[in-house]
Design a protein around this motif. Structure first.
Motif, PDB file in Angstrom:
ATOM      1  N   ARG A 162      42.309  46.095  36.222  1.00  0.00           N
ATOM      2  CA  ARG A 162      41.998  46.528  35.213  1.00  0.00           C
ATOM      3  C   ARG A 162      41.981  45.382  34.111  1.00  0.00           C
ATOM      4  O   ARG A 162      41.062  45.145  33.372  1.00  0.00           O
ATOM      5  CB  ARG A 162      43.111  47.624  34.544  1.00  0.00           C
ATOM      6  CG  ARG A 162      42.716  48.744  35.128  1.00  0.00           C
ATOM      7  CD  ARG A 162      43.504  49.839  34.022  1.00  0.00           C
ATOM      8  NE  ARG A 162      44.818  49.756  34.052  1.00  0.00           N
ATOM      9  CZ  ARG A 162      45.679  50.289  35.149  1.00  0.00           C
ATOM     10  NH1 ARG A 162      45.247  51.339  36.005  1.00  0.00           N
ATOM     11  NH2 ARG A 162      47.035  50.198  34.785  1.00  0.00           N
ATOM     12  N   ARG A 163      42.850  44.312  34.371  1.00  0.00           N
ATOM     13  CA  ARG A 163      42.906  43.142  33.373  1.00  0.00           C
ATOM     14  C   ARG A 163      41.751  42.380  34.119  1.00  0.00           C
ATOM     15  O   ARG A 163      41.261  41.796  32.930  1.00  0.00           O
ATOM     16  CB  ARG A 163      44.349  42.347  33.456  1.00  0.00           C
ATOM     17  CG  ARG A 163      45.679  43.067  32.949  1.00  0.00           C
ATOM     18  CD  ARG A 163      46.786  42.416  33.217  1.00  0.00           C
ATOM     19  NE  ARG A 163      46.836  41.141  32.632  1.00  0.00           N
ATOM     20  CZ  ARG A 163      47.690  40.255  32.961  1.00  0.00           C
ATOM     21  NH1 ARG A 163      48.788  40.256  33.573  1.00  0.00           N
ATOM     22  NH2 ARG A 163      47.735  38.887  32.480  1.00  0.00           N
ATOM     23  N   ILE A 166      38.706  43.178  35.138  1.00  0.00           N
ATOM     24  CA  ILE A 166      37.568  43.734  34.705  1.00  0.00           C
ATOM     25  C   ILE A 166      37.484  43.719  33.301  1.00  0.00           C
ATOM     26  O   ILE A 166      36.195  43.151  32.940  1.00  0.00           O
ATOM     27  CB  ILE A 166      37.650  45.355  35.076  1.00  0.00           C
ATOM     28  CG1 ILE A 166      37.664  45.271  36.569  1.00  0.00           C
ATOM     29  CG2 ILE A 166      36.299  45.961  34.736  1.00  0.00           C
ATOM     30  CD1 ILE A 166      37.831  46.784  37.153  1.00  0.00           C
ATOM     31  N   GLU A 167      38.491  43.711  32.486  1.00  0.00           N
ATOM     32  CA  GLU A 167      38.326  43.687  30.974  1.00  0.00           C
ATOM     33  C   GLU A 167      38.126  42.020  30.755  1.00  0.00           C
ATOM     34  O   GLU A 167      37.367  41.940  30.048  1.00  0.00           O
ATOM     35  CB  GLU A 167      39.739  44.085  30.338  1.00  0.00           C
ATOM     36  CG  GLU A 167      39.312  44.132  28.885  1.00  0.00           C
ATOM     37  CD  GLU A 167      38.660  45.424  28.441  1.00  0.00           C
ATOM     38  OE1 GLU A 167      38.396  45.403  27.348  1.00  0.00           O
ATOM     39  OE2 GLU A 167      38.619  46.335  29.356  1.00  0.00           O
ATOM     40  N   TYR A 168      38.940  41.281  31.554  1.00  0.00           N
ATOM     41  CA  TYR A 168      38.433  39.734  31.185  1.00  0.00           C
ATOM     42  C   TYR A 168      36.996  39.328  31.399  1.00  0.00           C
ATOM     43  O   TYR A 168      36.317  38.605  30.654  1.00  0.00           O
ATOM     44  CB  TYR A 168      39.382  39.034  31.812  1.00  0.00           C
ATOM     45  CG  TYR A 168      39.185  37.517  31.730  1.00  0.00           C
ATOM     46  CD1 TYR A 168      39.467  36.768  30.570  1.00  0.00           C
ATOM     47  CD2 TYR A 168      38.589  36.698  32.966  1.00  0.00           C
ATOM     48  CE1 TYR A 168      39.455  35.503  30.470  1.00  0.00           C
ATOM     49  CE2 TYR A 168      38.096  35.329  32.626  1.00  0.00           C
ATOM     50  CZ  TYR A 168      38.546  34.707  31.627  1.00  0.00           C
ATOM     51  OH  TYR A 168      38.415  33.415  31.600  1.00  0.00           O
ATOM     52  N   LYS A 169      36.731  40.010  32.642  1.00  0.00           N
ATOM     53  CA  LYS A 169      35.134  39.694  33.129  1.00  0.00           C
ATOM     54  C   LYS A 169      34.184  40.073  32.119  1.00  0.00           C
ATOM     55  O   LYS A 169      33.143  39.395  31.853  1.00  0.00           O
ATOM     56  CB  LYS A 169      34.893  40.311  34.433  1.00  0.00           C
ATOM     57  CG  LYS A 169      33.585  39.880  35.203  1.00  0.00           C
ATOM     58  CD  LYS A 169      33.758  40.627  36.637  1.00  0.00           C
ATOM     59  CE  LYS A 169      32.225  40.220  37.063  1.00  0.00           C
ATOM     60  NZ  LYS A 169      32.022  40.873  38.323  1.00  0.00           N
ATOM     61  N   LYS A 170      34.465  41.295  31.600  1.00  0.00           N
ATOM     62  CA  LYS A 170      33.425  41.704  30.627  1.00  0.00           C
ATOM     63  C   LYS A 170      33.455  40.924  29.419  1.00  0.00           C
ATOM     64  O   LYS A 170      32.316  40.537  28.837  1.00  0.00           O
ATOM     65  CB  LYS A 170      33.973  43.189  30.064  1.00  0.00           C
ATOM     66  CG  LYS A 170      33.756  44.308  30.926  1.00  0.00           C
ATOM     67  CD  LYS A 170      34.167  45.419  30.443  1.00  0.00           C
ATOM     68  CE  LYS A 170      33.879  46.592  31.683  1.00  0.00           C
ATOM     69  NZ  LYS A 170      34.470  47.968  31.099  1.00  0.00           N
ATOM     70  N   TYR A 171      34.522  40.426  28.669  1.00  0.00           N
ATOM     71  CA  TYR A 171      34.633  39.463  27.769  1.00  0.00           C
ATOM     72  C   TYR A 171      33.901  37.897  28.152  1.00  0.00           C
ATOM     73  O   TYR A 171      33.285  37.561  27.319  1.00  0.00           O
ATOM     74  CB  TYR A 171      36.056  39.345  27.275  1.00  0.00           C
ATOM     75  CG  TYR A 171      36.497  40.359  26.322  1.00  0.00           C
ATOM     76  CD1 TYR A 171      36.182  40.543  24.892  1.00  0.00           C
ATOM     77  CD2 TYR A 171      37.588  41.344  26.891  1.00  0.00           C
ATOM     78  CE1 TYR A 171      36.534  41.811  24.154  1.00  0.00           C
ATOM     79  CE2 TYR A 171      38.061  42.412  25.962  1.00  0.00           C
ATOM     80  CZ  TYR A 171      37.532  42.576  24.849  1.00  0.00           C
ATOM     81  OH  TYR A 171      37.938  43.524  23.782  1.00  0.00           O
TER      82      TYR A 171
END
Length: 242
Positions: free
Chosen positions: A96-97, A99-104
């Motif tokens: 989850r971390r 994926i969130e980082y990849k989006k940003y």
């Protein structure tokens, strides 16, 4: 003799993990704890050998991965106890971390592209960047690609785990090594393979050469390119030399 350098392009442990996942073609939802931990620790160990300024967050992530790896090696007793309460797989939280980082990161990359397009409307010099994207190769070379290339090179020289260093009286200068490398690259009509820029097998000299290459990249005086994942890196004079 110590060589201390702080590299601003280290974006954090999640950036390194994303690099490893993409390089190893691992499913972000099914991260193999043992493999990713071993690869991550190898990179952190290389940073420490080079005496780069490794932030504490890298070491915290290393401890998290080691714990995750240890948990994955324990036997599964979930089917033996009726009142067993299933705990969340720590890999799920890490995924989850990531994926969130990849989006940003992708959003930041898009904003950077828009910023570059906008700057073309004005006659001002481009901002200083550690790794220029003006290489002709299809892939941009990152700091992690450079560390990976250094790992492979030292393994070829049987220095992945170097013996106790012998104290030498000869002073090794990053600045002098930069001048030697620029002369060597300028005299070559073809790109030079990354490994061929390391003439010595002495650990201190290898470190100085590597730091000299990073500094030349920072100053936009050389271009490092790569044709594909796991391919050799090639170095040419570029940027300010053109």
């Amino acid at each position: 003799m110590e060589y201390k350098v702080k590299i601003d392009s280290f974006e954090g442990p999640l950036d390194l993990l994303l690099h490893l996942i993409q390089q190893l073609e691992i499913d972000i939802y099914d991260i193999p704890a043992a493999e990713i931990t071993n690869q991550y620790l190898a990179y952190v160990n290389t940073m420490q050998q080079l005496e780069l300024d490794v932030a504490s967050e890298y070491l915290v992530m290393a401890a998290t991965l080691i714990a995750m790896k240890s948990r994955s090696l324990l036997p599964d007793h979930s089917s033996e106890e009726d009142d067993y309460i299933e705990e969340e797989d720590p890999r799920d939280e890490l995924a989850r971390r990531l994926i969130e980082y990849k989006k940003y990161k992708e959003a930041a990359g898009r904003l950077h592209e828009l910023e570059e397009e906008r700057t073309k409307l004005y006659s001002r010099p481009p901002a200083d960047q550690l790794f220029s994207s003006n290489a002709e190769g299809p892939l941009n070379v990152s700091i992690f690609d450079m560390l990976g290339a250094f790992q492979k090179m030292t393994r070829r020289k049987k220095l992945a785990v170097p013996p106790k260093a012998t104290v030498r009286r000869e002073e090794l200068s990053v600045e002098k090594r930069m001048n030697v490398l620029k002369e060597k690259l300028a005299a070559s009509k073809e790109p030079i393979r990354f490994d061929d820029l390391f003439d010595s097998s002495e650990r201190n000299e290898l470190v100085v050469s590597f730091l000299a290459i990073l500094e030349l990249m920072k100053q936009n005086e050389i271009i490092v390119s790569q044709k594909g994942n796991f391919a050799d890196l090639y170095v040419t004079v570029g940027g300010n030399e053109t």
